[in-house]
Design an enzyme around this catalytic site. Structure first.
Site, PDB file in Angstrom:
ATOM      1  CE1 TYR A 139       0.443  13.189  -0.863  1.00 56.83           C
ATOM      2  CE2 TYR A 139       2.377  13.939   0.347  1.00 56.83           C
ATOM      3  CZ  TYR A 139       1.709  13.739  -0.860  1.00 56.83           C
ATOM      4  OH  TYR A 139       2.298  14.093  -2.049  1.00 56.83           O
ATOM      5  NE  ARG A 193     -31.487 -23.852  14.395  1.00 56.98           N
ATOM      6  CZ  ARG A 193     -32.388 -24.253  15.302  1.00 56.98           C
ATOM      7  NH1 ARG A 193     -31.998 -25.013  16.314  1.00 56.98           N
ATOM      8  NH2 ARG A 193     -33.657 -23.904  15.186  1.00 56.98           N
ATOM      9  CB  SER A 220       3.399  12.041  -5.216  1.00 58.77           C
ATOM     10  OG  SER A 220       2.083  11.539  -5.066  1.00 58.77           O
ATOM     11  NE  ARG A 261     -27.146 -14.764  12.605  1.00 61.08           N
ATOM     12  CZ  ARG A 261     -27.658 -15.593  11.727  1.00 61.08           C
ATOM     13  NH1 ARG A 261     -27.100 -16.768  11.535  1.00 61.08           N
ATOM     14  NH2 ARG A 261     -28.729 -15.287  11.029  1.00 61.08           N
ATOM     15  NE  ARG A 268      -0.235  13.543 -13.691  1.00 57.28           N
ATOM     16  CZ  ARG A 268      -0.968  12.433 -13.766  1.00 57.28           C
ATOM     17  NH1 ARG A 268      -0.593  11.356 -13.090  1.00 57.28           N
ATOM     18  NH2 ARG A 268      -2.072  12.386 -14.485  1.00 57.28           N
ATOM     19  N   GLY A 300       3.065   7.137  -7.756  1.00 52.50           N
ATOM     20  CA  GLY A 300       1.914   6.917  -8.650  1.00 52.50           C
ATOM     21  C   GLY A 300       1.762   5.432  -8.875  1.00 52.50           C
ATOM     22  CB  THR A 301       0.633   2.792  -6.562  1.00 52.25           C
ATOM     23  OG1 THR A 301      -0.560   3.470  -6.152  1.00 52.25           O
ATOM     24  CG2 THR A 301       1.738   3.024  -5.539  1.00 52.25           C
ATOM     25  CG  ASN A 302      -3.472   4.190 -10.562  1.00 55.69           C
ATOM     26  OD1 ASN A 302      -3.715   3.475  -9.609  1.00 55.69           O
ATOM     27  ND2 ASN A 302      -4.173   5.270 -10.832  1.00 55.69           N
ATOM     28  CG  ASP A 303       1.160   4.994 -15.084  1.00 53.93           C
ATOM     29  OD1 ASP A 303       0.163   4.323 -15.411  1.00 53.93           O
ATOM     30  OD2 ASP A 303       1.426   6.091 -15.585  1.00 53.93           O
ATOM     31  CB  CYS A 343      -1.163  10.697  -5.698  1.00 50.15           C
ATOM     32  SG  CYS A 343       0.027  10.581  -7.045  1.00 50.15           S
ATOM     33  CE  LYS A 397     -26.356 -21.147  13.812  1.00 50.60           C
ATOM     34  NZ  LYS A 397     -27.093 -21.707  12.662  1.00 50.60           N
ATOM     35  CG  HIS A 428     -10.731   8.225 -19.742  1.00 52.55           C
ATOM     36  ND1 HIS A 428     -12.048   8.569 -20.019  1.00 52.55           N
ATOM     37  CD2 HIS A 428     -10.058   9.390 -19.627  1.00 52.55           C
ATOM     38  CE1 HIS A 428     -12.140   9.883 -20.087  1.00 52.55           C
ATOM     39  NE2 HIS A 428     -10.944  10.403 -19.861  1.00 52.55           N
ATOM     40  CG  MET A 461     -23.460 -23.569   6.585  1.00 48.64           C
ATOM     41  SD  MET A 461     -22.509 -24.444   5.355  1.00 48.64           S
ATOM     42  CE  MET A 461     -22.052 -25.884   6.270  1.00 48.64           C
ATOM     43  NE  ARG A 494      -6.600  13.060 -11.789  1.00 44.26           N
ATOM     44  CZ  ARG A 494      -7.488  12.302 -11.151  1.00 44.26           C
ATOM     45  NH1 ARG A 494      -7.328  11.011 -11.096  1.00 44.26           N
ATOM     46  NH2 ARG A 494      -8.527  12.843 -10.545  1.00 44.26           N
ATOM     47  N   GLY A 547     -27.813 -18.445   6.181  1.00 39.33           N
ATOM     48  CA  GLY A 547     -28.535 -19.009   5.052  1.00 39.33           C
ATOM     49  C   GLY A 547     -27.701 -19.904   4.160  1.00 39.33           C
ATOM     50  CD  GLU A 595       4.160   8.341 -13.109  1.00 40.82           C
ATOM     51  OE1 GLU A 595       3.013   7.917 -13.245  1.00 40.82           O
ATOM     52  OE2 GLU A 595       4.470   9.531 -13.274  1.00 40.82           O
TER      53      GLU A 595
END
Length: 886
Positions: free
Chosen positions: A859, A95, A771, A339, A617, A773-776, A839, A25, A455, A106, A561, A104, A752
């Site tokens: 990718y 202000r 590829s 702003r 897969r 598999g970054t979840n596992d 993936c 401000k 899941h 402050m 899958r 809103g 993975e």
């Protein structure tokens, strides 16, 4: 940054580059002052002063008082008024203004400097006692609430009681005698609550207000807002002290807020509201109903025309849509602040694209201005923001979008109700592969257990359906067919709504806005494609999802899958037959029944992805996931034993239970799954590979170009991949020999496991592609079970600062990311032709996509509805990294 020891800057001394010190401000007030716009004179106390105050037991920094008094005397000379003066008194507004916009969050105080002396002087000057008394009653209320912490309800009750006593409906109808009565009661309330008289020394009022703004940096609203939006606590707030302009002086006065473009639609038109004879808090406080800004053209024409010119000037200067506040005092227009304006997702995209065509910004700037989440909102139904909602619980925002429908606690019944034309929300403790038909039939999914990558979450995201998971406040009673939230009981058939973007569960049917990919969004994404390096593929298991992915710009399927194909209701018995087979020949028989189904599945994907790669897969999850829950089976067995009427069904259940117990594992995530299944039961993978190549030849005969990519899951050594690669080649060659021609294909693996990353060079010798598999990989690196972690302790880990973010949503660069880097480096060193992708769910997360760009992946693959987000994030990563190199 401000010069050391200088804590106060006159507006004309500042500039926008000092935003860190002057706050957003204050920097904008300085910028507008230097642009020659009509800004009431004033000054800004820096964020450095706020931090000093909070770190030194509420003491001011050295010489702050002297610097403030010097600034006041300069403003007095400019205005010809005197602060606390008896002839032409100067009043101030105070202000807050942090370096980051916190609308809103402050507190603001107006009309500082009023006391008996200045009230008398203003009354004589304006000849309007009502106007002056109205200023004073506002000051007492704002000062009492913000500085002294008096409950707003206590002031409002006094006001309401006097209005009722005199049969007055609106504040504007209060006369001077009513205001004197209110002020008397306000002053008595102030003394009663604080034990002190209301301060009548203007400088004391001012410094108490400054301290209150400093303290408000740590009020509950501000802390909550910072936590939600990831704003550091350390930046502090500046304080803007500005001479008052009075929008409530006479009939040619007013106040308003405006936007240089419509913040809802992005249309190029001045948009906003105003009130005649009012002060700023009358608009934001909802005390009176404001009028559309276009009506100001008739009410005060000269001020409106001047405001239009200023709005255009502001937008051209800042090169973005502006949100501004203004006051008109006796026909004279004053701009109080500007702003960068907040806007809807639709407006953000339209404004960015339009500004490129208007020559205000470049395509790069347009791409960098859009938050990827903006596109997410355009792709899913969302709840009307003007809707009043009764939120009854909150879970994890597992899959974006919103839905309404009747509660259904059983997948079979959900499907039946949906077939009858009813909208349903599938509510389950958690979903399993057996619930897939219920998920398909429902508008959305709500679970009491499970995390963001459970899941339910993964399946719902893939289908573009909203999902709220891990909503532990909901107690589900499957037997009585009802759910309970605290004392509220809802039964099957009752209507609820869910918001998968916030995790909110809402009572009743919420009004939903339909998604729409505008032409502006399509244009923006086309520009993004021209800047990005990363390829964008989709996780898709069925032709419908593949079609949607391609519509949204996917360049192939990065993960199919195959286990999801086995979850269809009519296929589960065949799959279970394969699992229950006691010998090789029985298992082969079941697999022969599955072969044509799998062939048809793959044909559908090849057809939709004509000419693009399809990464398939092979079967990954443990076999027990395709069997009913053992506890549920045991209950069914006990009931059937009591009834003694269905011996055949009882025997079937006993066989299933025995197999389920036999296959059950203490830690199935690390058990008999992935490539281990293919090695012990090679006939399963043989059937799948045969189905892939038979489908490929079927598609080719119809002129469809196919690019099959076969991926072996959960490999941890080169030997595992070598063994299964030979199986794939042997099976593929048989099909190709039968058809008398060859098909170009590739064999790769899903990385993975931490060990796979460490021995990536050994694995790469047998792979055409990796590829990640970054979840596992996240689970196995952290030693977390994702559902348990998200349901039990991850939230507290983040709150306590142990983790910055949920590692299943945003890739953990220090640990998991380091393993991925090792895997990429060693894999490409051993096999320079190796293609490398990712993936997991991280493939649709902007921060994770930036990391993938930085380490040289080829990718990423994400759920179909995240494809536009990934396209934009990949472009932003490329632009950002190019700028860093320069």
């Amino acid at each position: 940054m401000a010069r050391s020891g200088k804590y106060v800057f006159l507006f004309e001394e500042g500039k926008k580059e000092l935003k860190e010190s002057l706050g957003g401000k204050g920097a904008n007030l300085a910028e507008m002052t230097n642009l020659g716009l009509p800004i009431p004179p004033g000054f800004t106390i820096t964020t450095k002063a706020c931090n000093y105050f909070l770190e030194h037991d509420r003491r001011h920094p050295p010489k702050l008082k002297e610097q403030v008094e010097r600034a006041i005397s300069i403003v007095e000379k400019k205005t010809g008024k005197r602060f606390g003066g008896s002839k032409n008194p100067l009043l101030f507004s105070v202000r807050s203004g942090a370096p980051v916009s916190m609308p809103g969050m402050m507190d603001t105080i107006l009309n500082l400097g009023l006391n008996e002396r200045t009230i008398k002087a203003l009354r004589e000057k304006t000849r309007d006692e009502r106007f002056v008394l109205d200023l004073y009653r506002r000051l007492i209320q704002m000062f009492g609430e913000i500085v002294s912490g008096i409950s707003p309800e206590k002031f409002e009750k006094i006001l309401a009681d006097i209005k009722e006593k005199h049969s007055i409906k609106f504040d504007t109808d209060l006369k001077a005698k009513h205001l004197r009565e209110i002020i008397k009661k306000f002053l008595a309330l102030y003394k009663r609550e604080t034990g002190n008289e209301f301060p009548d020394n203007p400088k004391k009022q001012l410094f108490m207000a400054i301290d209150a703004v400093f303290n408000s940096w740590n009020n509950k609203r501000a802390i909550t807002y910072r936590r939600i939006h990831g704003i550091p606590d350390s930046i502090g707030t500046a304080v803007n002290i500005q001479s008052m302009a009075f929008g409530n002086m006479d009939k040619n006065s007013g106040t308003g807020v405006g936007f240089t473009r419509n913040p809802s639609t992005g249309k190029k038109e001045m948009f906003g509201e105003f009130l005649l004879k009012a002060q700023g808090e009358d608009i934001v406080g909802g005390i009176r109903t404001p009028q559309p800004i276009e009506k100001l053209k008739k009410a005060i024409p000269k001020a409106y025309l001047k405001l239009e010119k200023i709005a255009n000037k502001l937008e051209k200067h800042y090169r973005d849509m502006q949100d501004f506040e203004f006051t008109i005092e006796s026909g004279n227009l004053w701009i109080l602040q500007t702003r960068t304006g907040k806007r809807t997702a639709e407006a953000a995209v339209k404004i960015a694209v339009d500004m490129v065509s208007e020559g205000l910004i470049s395509k790069k700037e347009a791409i960098m201005r859009i938050q990827p989440e903006h596109l997410d909102k355009l792709l899913h139904r969302r709840i009307n923001p003007n809707e009043k909602l009764k939120i009854i619980a909150q879970g994890l925002p597992a899959s974006p979008g919103a839905a309404s429908g009747q509660i259904m606690l059983n997948a079979d019944e959900a499907e039946l109700e949906a077939r009858a034309g009813k909208k349903v929300i599938l509510v389950r403790p958690e979903t399993t592969p057996e619930d897939i038909h219920g998920v398909i039939a429902s508008q959305g999914v709500l679970t009491s257990r499970g995390g963001m990558t459970s899941h339910a979450a993964v399946v719902a995201r893939g289908m573009g359906k909203p999902c709220v998971s891990g909503c532990e406040k909901i107690v589900i009673d499957l037997k009585k067919k009802r759910i309970k939230v605290n004392s509220l009981v809802l039964k099957e058939g009752d209507i609820i709504s869910i918001d998968g973007s916030t995790g909110n569960v809402i009572l009743g049917e919420a009004k939903l806005l339909e998604p729409e990919m505008s032409q502006s969004a399509k244009t923006l994404l086309k520009w993004a494609d021209s800047f990005r390096r990363l390829g964008i593929r989709a996780n898709a298991d069925v032709p419908k999802d593949a079609r949607k992915a391609r519509e949204l710009g996917a360049e192939g399927i990065g993960l199919c899958r195959t286990e999801h194909m086995f979850m269809a209701k009519e296929r589960v018995p065949i799959v279970q037959g394969m699992i229950l087979a006691v010998n090789y020949s029985e298992r082969k028989k079941a697999l022969r029944n599955l072969l044509p189904m799998q062939r048809n599945d793959f044909y559908g994907l090849f057809k939709e992805m004509n000419g693009l790669p399809v990464v398939i897969r092979l079967l990954d999850p443990p076999l027990h996931e395709f069997l009913p829950d053992s506890e549920a089976l045991l209950k069914s067995i006990h009931l059937l034993e009591k009834g003694k009427k269905k011996p055949r069904e009882l025997e079937e259940k006993r066989i299933l239970y025995k197999k389920a117990k036999e296959l059950s594992e203490r830690n199935p995530m690390l058990g008999f799954r992935g490539c281990r299944l293919g090695i012990i039961y090679p006939e399963i993978y043989e059937m799948q590979v045969r189905a892939i190549f038979e489908a490929a030849f079927q598609a080719e005969k119809e002129g469809i170009k196919v690019k099959p990519r076969i991926m072996i899951p959960l490999v941890g050594s080169g030997s595992e991949l070598r063994l299964l690669k030979n199986l794939v080649l042997k099976t593929a060659n048989k099909v190709m020999e039968k058809n008398g021609k060859r098909i170009e294909f590739k064999i790769g693996t899903m990385i993975e496991l931490p060990r796979a990353c460490m021995v990536a060079g050994e694995i790469a010798m047998h792979a055409d592609f990796f590829s990640f598999g970054t979840n596992d990989l996240t689970q196995t690196t952290f030693g977390f079970s994702r559902d348990d972690a998200e349901g039990r302790f991850l939230k507290q880990y983040i709150e306590k600062g142990i983790l910055k973010t949920n590692p299943f949503i945003e890739l953990d660069r220090k640990g998991v990311g380091k393993l991925v880097k090792i895997g990429v480096k060693n894999g490409k060193k051993a096999n320079p032709l190796l293609s490398v992708g990712l993936c997991g769910e991280h493939g649709g997360n902007p921060n994770s996509i930036e990391f993938c760009h930085e380490i040289g992946l080829d990718y990423v693959s994400c759920s179909p509805f995240r494809v536009p987000i990934a396209r934009l994030a990949a472009a932003q990563a490329a632009i950002t990294n190019n700028q860093k190199k320069k």
